[in-house]
Design a protein around this motif. Structure first.
Motif, PDB file in Angstrom:
ATOM      1  N   ASN A 250       0.847  -1.183   0.000  1.00  0.00           N
ATOM      2  CA  ASN A 250       0.000   0.000   0.000  1.00  0.00           C
ATOM      3  C   ASN A 250       0.891   1.245   0.000  1.00  0.00           C
ATOM      4  OD1 ASN A 250       0.870   0.403   2.646  1.00  0.00           O
ATOM      5  ND2 ASN A 250      -1.151   0.151   3.564  1.00  0.00           N
ATOM      6  N   LEU A 251       0.277   2.426   0.144  1.00  0.00           N
ATOM      7  CA  LEU A 251       1.041   3.665   0.012  1.00  0.00           C
ATOM      8  C   LEU A 251       2.069   3.807   1.128  1.00  0.00           C
ATOM      9  CD1 LEU A 251       1.257   6.157  -1.799  1.00  0.00           C
ATOM     10  CD2 LEU A 251      -0.395   7.309  -0.304  1.00  0.00           C
ATOM     11  N   ALA A 252       1.687   3.441   2.350  1.00  0.00           N
ATOM     12  CA  ALA A 252       2.638   3.499   3.457  1.00  0.00           C
ATOM     13  C   ALA A 252       3.776   2.510   3.242  1.00  0.00           C
ATOM     14  CB  ALA A 252       1.924   3.210   4.779  1.00  0.00           C
ATOM     15  N   GLY A 253       3.452   1.356   2.669  1.00  0.00           N
ATOM     16  CA  GLY A 253       4.478   0.366   2.382  1.00  0.00           C
ATOM     17  C   GLY A 253       5.505   0.874   1.391  1.00  0.00           C
ATOM     18  N   TRP A 254       5.023   1.555   0.358  1.00  0.00           N
ATOM     19  CA  TRP A 254       5.953   2.121  -0.613  1.00  0.00           C
ATOM     20  C   TRP A 254       6.780   3.242   0.012  1.00  0.00           C
ATOM     21  CZ3 TRP A 254       7.968   0.252  -4.734  1.00  0.00           C
ATOM     22  CH2 TRP A 254       7.274  -0.696  -5.497  1.00  0.00           C
ATOM     23  N   ALA A 255       6.159   4.055   0.861  1.00  0.00           N
ATOM     24  CA  ALA A 255       6.897   5.151   1.506  1.00  0.00           C
ATOM     25  C   ALA A 255       8.070   4.605   2.314  1.00  0.00           C
ATOM     26  CB  ALA A 255       5.963   5.953   2.399  1.00  0.00           C
ATOM     27  N   LYS A 256       7.810   3.561   3.078  1.00  0.00           N
ATOM     28  CA  LYS A 256       8.880   2.970   3.891  1.00  0.00           C
ATOM     29  C   LYS A 256       9.920   2.289   3.015  1.00  0.00           C
ATOM     30  CE  LYS A 256       9.642   0.033   7.930  1.00  0.00           C
ATOM     31  NZ  LYS A 256       9.003  -0.746   9.022  1.00  0.00           N
ATOM     32  N   HIS A 257       9.469   1.581   2.002  1.00  0.00           N
ATOM     33  CA  HIS A 257      10.381   0.856   1.105  1.00  0.00           C
ATOM     34  C   HIS A 257      11.306   1.812   0.360  1.00  0.00           C
ATOM     35  CE1 HIS A 257      11.747  -2.176  -1.771  1.00  0.00           C
ATOM     36  NE2 HIS A 257      11.421  -1.350  -2.744  1.00  0.00           N
ATOM     37  N   LEU A 258      10.765   2.936  -0.083  1.00  0.00           N
ATOM     38  CA  LEU A 258      11.533   3.861  -0.914  1.00  0.00           C
ATOM     39  C   LEU A 258      12.500   4.727  -0.118  1.00  0.00           C
ATOM     40  CD1 LEU A 258       8.655   4.981  -3.301  1.00  0.00           C
ATOM     41  CD2 LEU A 258      10.673   3.639  -3.961  1.00  0.00           C
ATOM     42  N   SER A 263       6.717   4.510   8.698  1.00  0.00           N
ATOM     43  CA  SER A 263       5.517   5.034   8.057  1.00  0.00           C
ATOM     44  C   SER A 263       4.269   4.695   8.852  1.00  0.00           C
ATOM     45  CB  SER A 263       5.386   4.489   6.628  1.00  0.00           C
ATOM     46  OG  SER A 263       5.128   3.102   6.639  1.00  0.00           O
ATOM     47  N   ILE A 264       3.238   5.500   8.614  1.00  0.00           N
ATOM     48  CA  ILE A 264       1.920   5.326   9.227  1.00  0.00           C
ATOM     49  C   ILE A 264       0.934   5.034   8.110  1.00  0.00           C
ATOM     50  CG2 ILE A 264       0.103   6.389  10.623  1.00  0.00           C
ATOM     51  CD1 ILE A 264       2.252   8.354  11.660  1.00  0.00           C
ATOM     52  N   THR A 265       0.144   3.968   8.261  1.00  0.00           N
ATOM     53  CA  THR A 265      -0.892   3.671   7.285  1.00  0.00           C
ATOM     54  C   THR A 265      -2.245   4.126   7.819  1.00  0.00           C
ATOM     55  OG1 THR A 265      -1.718   1.981   5.758  1.00  0.00           O
ATOM     56  CG2 THR A 265      -1.545   1.343   8.067  1.00  0.00           C
ATOM     57  N   ARG A 288       1.634  -5.102   9.138  1.00  0.00           N
ATOM     58  CA  ARG A 288       2.549  -4.415  10.068  1.00  0.00           C
ATOM     59  C   ARG A 288       3.606  -5.375  10.590  1.00  0.00           C
ATOM     60  NH1 ARG A 288       2.651  -3.750  15.739  1.00  0.00           N
ATOM     61  NH2 ARG A 288       4.114  -2.076  16.267  1.00  0.00           N
ATOM     62  N   ALA A 289       3.194  -6.583  10.946  1.00  0.00           N
ATOM     63  CA  ALA A 289       4.142  -7.571  11.471  1.00  0.00           C
ATOM     64  C   ALA A 289       5.230  -7.897  10.447  1.00  0.00           C
ATOM     65  CB  ALA A 289       3.400  -8.836  11.886  1.00  0.00           C
ATOM     66  N   ARG A 290       4.885  -7.831   9.165  1.00  0.00           N
ATOM     67  CA  ARG A 290       5.870  -8.090   8.109  1.00  0.00           C
ATOM     68  C   ARG A 290       6.774  -6.891   7.847  1.00  0.00           C
ATOM     69  NH1 ARG A 290       1.268 -10.141   5.223  1.00  0.00           N
ATOM     70  NH2 ARG A 290       1.427  -8.379   3.766  1.00  0.00           N
ATOM     71  N   GLY A 291       6.480  -5.770   8.502  1.00  0.00           N
ATOM     72  CA  GLY A 291       7.314  -4.588   8.350  1.00  0.00           C
ATOM     73  C   GLY A 291       6.899  -3.651   7.244  1.00  0.00           C
ATOM     74  N   GLU A 292       5.670  -3.825   6.703  1.00  0.00           N
ATOM     75  CA  GLU A 292       5.239  -2.953   5.612  1.00  0.00           C
ATOM     76  C   GLU A 292       5.078  -1.513   6.093  1.00  0.00           C
ATOM     77  OE1 GLU A 292       1.683  -2.652   2.254  1.00  0.00           O
ATOM     78  OE2 GLU A 292       2.097  -4.556   3.245  1.00  0.00           O
ATOM     79  N   TYR A 293       4.598  -1.335   7.298  1.00  0.00           N
ATOM     80  CA  TYR A 293       4.462  -0.017   7.919  1.00  0.00           C
ATOM     81  C   TYR A 293       4.626  -0.193   9.423  1.00  0.00           C
ATOM     82  CZ  TYR A 293      -0.216  -2.098   7.581  1.00  0.00           C
ATOM     83  OH  TYR A 293      -1.268  -2.972   7.589  1.00  0.00           O
ATOM     84  N   ASP A 294       4.649   0.919  10.138  1.00  0.00           N
ATOM     85  CA  ASP A 294       4.970   0.881  11.569  1.00  0.00           C
ATOM     86  C   ASP A 294       3.776   1.162  12.469  1.00  0.00           C
ATOM     87  OD1 ASP A 294       8.185   0.828  11.639  1.00  0.00           O
ATOM     88  OD2 ASP A 294       7.482   2.006   9.936  1.00  0.00           O
ATOM     89  N   LEU A 295       2.967   2.146  12.118  1.00  0.00           N
ATOM     90  CA  LEU A 295       1.806   2.507  12.924  1.00  0.00           C
ATOM     91  C   LEU A 295       0.550   2.459  12.072  1.00  0.00           C
ATOM     92  CD1 LEU A 295       3.074   5.556  15.046  1.00  0.00           C
ATOM     93  CD2 LEU A 295       3.247   3.120  15.561  1.00  0.00           C
ATOM     94  N   MET A 296      -0.608   2.396  12.757  1.00  0.00           N
ATOM     95  CA  MET A 296      -1.910   2.282  12.080  1.00  0.00           C
ATOM     96  C   MET A 296      -2.819   3.380  12.603  1.00  0.00           C
ATOM     97  SD  MET A 296      -2.011  -1.827  12.772  1.00  0.00           S
ATOM     98  CE  MET A 296      -1.436  -1.519  14.453  1.00  0.00           C
ATOM     99  N   ALA A 297      -3.318   4.220  11.708  1.00  0.00           N
ATOM    100  CA  ALA A 297      -4.122   5.375  12.117  1.00  0.00           C
ATOM    101  C   ALA A 297      -5.612   5.104  11.952  1.00  0.00           C
ATOM    102  CB  ALA A 297      -3.727   6.610  11.318  1.00  0.00           C
ATOM    103  N   LEU A 298      -6.354   5.445  12.981  1.00  0.00           N
ATOM    104  CA  LEU A 298      -7.805   5.359  12.999  1.00  0.00           C
ATOM    105  C   LEU A 298      -8.376   6.753  12.818  1.00  0.00           C
ATOM    106  CD1 LEU A 298      -7.989   3.151  16.200  1.00  0.00           C
ATOM    107  CD2 LEU A 298      -8.428   2.328  13.883  1.00  0.00           C
TER     108      LEU A 298
END
Length: 332
Positions: A250-258, A263-265, A288-298
């Motif tokens: 997802n977008l947060a995943g790409w932000a962290k990867h790049l 990142s926050i999703t 999140r557990a796989r490291g795609e992003y770090d925090l989750m926003a509600l």
């Protein structure tokens, strides 16, 4: 989902300790008369902090410039009464064990006044004036006791207008949002996290894109990183949707990867009662557990469910309310 799933566990974001990996996303509320937060605003944020939200990101707070926005009840971040009001807010959130970031906001051409106002192209001294406004609001955020600062560069507002080819077809001054980040970085302590919120979609165009490829997105986000951003808050309508072909990130995943930044999703998390026990919830946590992003926003779910995180962790799903549009008109 089971009651043994640990949703509330300590985490660290860019050196800032948090009680949980859940974030309250910024949501405009218009309950600050004259731009000054009231004790009711402080109680509103405290309720979320004491119920499992590790990081509160305030509603958009207008920087100190006449062009930033016209709404009288949207809060500002200026010296004097507004600073005092925010100091009470941060104290209440801290008393509940939470952390809080101020989101600095300028509406740009989405400013909607009395109908006589016409958007104008920025030029000359306008850039310096706005850099000073952002810098001043950042200083006030420090004085008022905030733990972090977020720059709103998403959803078609001022800074995002420089990133989007539709509103900036010539690409002129495309680096201005990064300059804002850079000037804020010089005004806050080195240990204070600086977050940048960005998006592909706009409030008035869900199909909009600031980048068509990962390489294009990487150029923009590297600009923020090089200017001093510590965290990227990637706003999308539905967190589970991939951004580019060939990858399910997802977008947060790409932000962290790049960029390598945390990142926050965010995006349609928890809008229904059943979400907390659904496959989507498992997907949210697994990613999140796989490291795609770090925090989750509600976001909107917290309007009618201040205790959503604690209820979800305890498996008390029947006490969670579905999101309703009417929740946006209430203030609890």
């Amino acid at each position: 989902m089971t009651t043994t799933t640990a949703l509330i566990e300590p985490v660290t974001l860019a050196g800032l300790p948090l009680t949980s990996p859940f974030v309250m996303a910024p949501m405009t509320r218009e309950h600050s008369p004259g731009g000054v937060p009231t004790p009711e605003v402080a109680a509103y944020y405290r309720r979320r902090a004491e119920n499992g939200v590790g990081l509160i990101i305030t509603e958009g707070v207008l920087v100190d410039h006449p062009s930033a926005g016209h709404q009288r009840d949207v809060p500002r971040l200026t010296e004097g009464a507004a600073e005092d009001g925010w100091r009470h807010v941060t104290a209440e959130v801290h008393a509940a064990g939470g952390r809080i970031a101020a989101q600095l906001w300028h509406l740009g051409s989405q400013f909607e006044g009395d109908g006589a106002w016409t958007p104008q192209t920025m030029s000359g001294g306008d850039f310096d004036a706005l850099l000073r406004a952002y810098a001043e609001s950042a200083r006030v955020a420090v004085w008022a006791g905030f733990d972090a600062v977020e720059v709103h560069a998403a959803h078609g507002y001022l800074l995002d207008e420089f990133l989007w080819p539709v509103t900036n077809p010539s690409g002129r001054h495309r680096d201005f949002p990064a300059e804002v980040v850079r000037v804020i970085r010089t005004e806050i302590p080195a240990c204070m996290p600086l977050i940048v919120r960005f998006s592909q979609f706009k409030e008035r165009d869900y199909s909009a894109r600031i980048a068509s490829t990962p390489d294009e997105l990487g150029v923009l986000l590297e600009g923020f990183r090089n200017a001093g951003a510590d965290v990227l808050h990637a706003s999308q309508r539905r967190f589970w949707e991939p951004v580019f072909e060939g990858s399910d990130r997802n977008l947060a995943g790409w932000a962290k990867h790049l960029t390598g930044l945390p990142s926050i999703t965010v995006g349609s998390i928890g809008l229904t009662r059943d979400f907390a026990r659904s496959a989507r919830m498992r997907e949210l946590l697994d990613r999140r557990a796989r490291g795609e992003y770090d925090l989750m926003a509600l976001g909107r779910v917290l309007l009618g469910n201040p205790a959503w995180v604690k209820l979800a962790e305890a498996g008390r799903h029947d006490e969670i309310n579905d999101y309703r549009k009417a929740d946006e008109e209430q203030y609890a």
